[in-house]
Scaffold this active site. Structure first.
Site, PDB file in Angstrom:
ATOM      1  NE  ARG A  16      60.053 107.880  63.565  1.00  0.00           N
ATOM      2  CZ  ARG A  16      60.463 107.965  64.826  1.00  0.00           C
ATOM      3  NH1 ARG A  16      61.689 108.397  64.869  1.00  0.00           N
ATOM      4  NH2 ARG A  16      59.814 107.592  65.901  1.00  0.00           N
ATOM      5  CE1 TYR A  52      69.406 111.279  69.097  1.00  0.00           C
ATOM      6  CE2 TYR A  52      68.226 109.710  69.726  1.00  0.00           C
ATOM      7  CZ  TYR A  52      68.007 110.595  69.022  1.00  0.00           C
ATOM      8  OH  TYR A  52      67.189 110.945  68.227  1.00  0.00           O
ATOM      9  CG  HIS A  74      57.404 111.189  68.816  1.00  0.00           C
ATOM     10  ND1 HIS A  74      58.464 110.810  67.755  1.00  0.00           N
ATOM     11  CD2 HIS A  74      57.999 111.693  69.918  1.00  0.00           C
ATOM     12  CE1 HIS A  74      59.422 111.067  68.410  1.00  0.00           C
ATOM     13  NE2 HIS A  74      59.457 111.527  69.727  1.00  0.00           N
ATOM     14  CG  ASN A  99      64.323 106.358  67.775  1.00  0.00           C
ATOM     15  OD1 ASN A  99      64.556 105.944  66.589  1.00  0.00           O
ATOM     16  ND2 ASN A  99      63.632 107.070  68.538  1.00  0.00           N
ATOM     17  CD  GLU A 107      63.063 107.375  71.672  1.00  0.00           C
ATOM     18  OE1 GLU A 107      62.921 108.205  72.816  1.00  0.00           O
ATOM     19  OE2 GLU A 107      64.030 107.894  70.780  1.00  0.00           O
ATOM     20  CD  GLU A 166      63.956 109.904  67.508  1.00  0.00           C
ATOM     21  OE1 GLU A 166      64.797 110.109  68.135  1.00  0.00           O
ATOM     22  OE2 GLU A 166      62.849 109.631  67.429  1.00  0.00           O
TER      23      GLU A 166
HETATM   24  O1  IFM Z   1      64.015 114.696  70.928  1.00  0.00           O
HETATM   25  C1  IFM Z   1      63.928 113.235  71.046  1.00  0.00           C
HETATM   26  C2  IFM Z   1      62.923 112.653  70.272  1.00  0.00           C
HETATM   27  O2  IFM Z   1      61.745 113.296  70.619  1.00  0.00           O
HETATM   28  C3  IFM Z   1      62.787 111.065  70.860  1.00  0.00           C
HETATM   29  N1  IFM Z   1      64.280 110.511  70.747  1.00  0.00           N
HETATM   30  C4  IFM Z   1      65.484 111.359  71.211  1.00  0.00           C
HETATM   31  C5  IFM Z   1      65.370 112.688  70.815  1.00  0.00           C
HETATM   32  C6  IFM Z   1      66.530 113.551  71.402  1.00  0.00           C
HETATM   33  O3  IFM Z   1      66.240 113.382  72.893  1.00  0.00           O
END
Ligand code: IFM
Length: 452
Positions: free
Chosen positions: A78, A294, A122, A292, A167, A359
């Site tokens: 990606r 985290y 992006h 995405n 995002e 992500e």
């Molecule tokens: O680096 C970023 C990415 O560009 C978008 N999602 C979160 C990642 C980590 O912060």
């Protein structure tokens, strides 16, 4: 030994990057400036004054980088396409030399048997469009449609899977709300205008992408939102935060409406933004949603403060990290069960939409040993525990089709500059030498075994 947790046949194993974070070559082959060039060159906005001018020099080293993806045995890559390379002033002449780069990249991936999964936006908006008002202007969404058409005309015959936006919540609320990202504006009304116009940009791209035979989706940042305590105020605040972060883009796209509680909360700020027919176009069916993920977000209710310099402080909650929870170099809590909990809830709310984890990853203080190796046990633990969480959710019926590690390479981490390393491949920014980290080797093994 066969893996204890096997993923279904055909599960996609990939790695992700984004144009401004890795490409460099910002003035090459006719590329125009983006909002990130201007932002990163403004003193004080990015840690240590770092810029994406050179980054990982991927623009020149792309072939060797694709060899790395192939060596890792990954089936998909990606990446994102830089709008200012394709249409340098955002809405004028098409720059063929910019498209040539992505043409070579897509062919290079296909030659290596790797599925190209481009994201069309992006975060690198052409600065010329920001000068005309940026995402708070509805015309920016129209310009996005023309850019997408140019990309599809060139690559539409070879790309199996498209992602419209990455995002959009971050573009809108961090770019225009609290200004920590480019273009650095701080106005909640602008953030709401931007969010609707990003949704419209997605809507404009859909019929163009539907002229190809590819799958189309959008990537959203999501978090498992929980109240900091069991008290009613925190529980209410968590509901607001969940709609603000997880619902604000997912609901219009997947349900054709903005989330009620949040729409009520914004009140008159939304007046005049949504026009007849917008939500119908925004909710055109997609083939998958990219998530995405985290962190889990622990939310405490606070009285919204409209008077501070951060307009996002008007929101009636704050996120906090509970005592005792380990954190990454970003200060983000590591709680893998947040991912399974989130996926189960999201899938129950949107049962017919397949999911790609586009992500997931973590930043740590990596050290290069004297022998040149990079041992990163914390990243391996994060990776394994989050993949176990994905697997656990799938065992309950959640339809996850693939996983992309963030990131293939250490790279320009936006306002944090090069100080935060997310790569499974280490980059020495002085020499541009790439070194596979231990986590990269472990990820390759998981992909090869299709499980862990
Ligand atoms: O680096 C970023 C990415 O560009 C978008 N999602 C979160 C990642 C980590 O912060």
């Amino acid at each position: 030994m066969p893996p204890a947790r096997r993923f279904p046949e055909g599960f996609i194993w990939g790695a992700a990057t984004a144009s401004y974070q890795i490409e460099g070559a910002v003035e090459e082959d006719g590329r125009g400036p983006s909002i990130w060039d201007v932002f990163s060159h403004t003193p004080g906005l990015v840690r240590d004054g770092d810029t994406g001018d050179v980054a990982c020099d991927h623009y020149h080293r792309w072939a060797a980088d694709l060899d790395l993806v192939a060596e890792l045995g990954l089936g998909a890559y990606r990446f994102s396409i830089a709008w200012p390379r394709v249409i340098p002033d955002g809405d004028g002449a098409i720059n063929d030399r910019g498209l040539d780069f992505y043409d070579r990249l897509v062919d290079g991936l296909l030659e290596r048997g790797i599925r190209p999964v481009p994201t069309l936006y992006h975060w690198d908006l052409p600065q010329a469009l920001e000068d005309r008002g940026g995402w708070p202007e509805r015309s920016t969404a129209d310009a996005f449609g023309r850019y997408v058409q140019a990309v599809v005309d060139r690559l539409g015959d070879r790309v199996p899977q498209w992602i419209t936006l990455n995002e959009p919540w971050v573009s809108a609320f961090i770019g225009y709300g609290n200004g920590r990202h480019a273009p650095g504006r701080r106005d909640l009304h602008d953030a709401l205008l931007a969010s609707h116009h990003l949704l419209l940009a997605h809507a404009h791209a859909m019929p163009i992408l539907r002229t190809t035979r590819s799958e189309v989706g959008v990537t959203l940042n999501v978090s498992h939102v929980v109240p900091a305590t069991g008290g009613p105020a925190d529980r209410y605040a968590a509901g607001v935060a969940d709609q603000q972060v997880n619902g604000w883009f997912a609901d219009p796209i997947l349900r054709g409406r903005y989330p009620d509680r949040m729409a009520t909360w914004y009140g008159s700020l939304l007046d005049g933004i949504v026009r007849d027919g917008d939500l119908e176009a925004i909710s055109a069916p997609i083939d998958f949603v990219g998530l995405n993920y985290y962190v889990r977000t622990h939310v405490r209710a606070v009285p919204g403060e409209a008077s501070t310099s951060d307009p996002m402080d008007a929101l009636p909650y704050r996120a906090e990290v509970p005592d005792g929870v380990p954190t990454t170099a970003m200060g983000w809590p590591v709680e893998p069960d947040g991912l399974s909990d989130f996926l189960v809830g999201f899938s129950a709310a949107h049962p017919s939409t397949p999911i790609l984890i586009t992500e997931n990853g973590s930043a740590w203080e990596d050290r290069v040993a004297a022998d040149g190796s990079v041992a990163d046990p914390d990243r391996i633990a994060y990776l394994e525990s989050h993949l176990a969480a994905v697997h656990e959710s799938m065992a309950t019926g959640v339809d996850v089709r693939g996983y992309f590690a963030w990131s293939l390479l250490d790279n320009f981490e936006w306002a944090e500059g090069y100080g935060k390393r997310f790569g499974i491949v280490h980059v020495d920014y002085r020499t541009q030498r790439r070194t596979l980290k231990a986590s990269g080797r472990r990820y390759a093994e998981i992909a090869r075994q299709n499980g862990l």
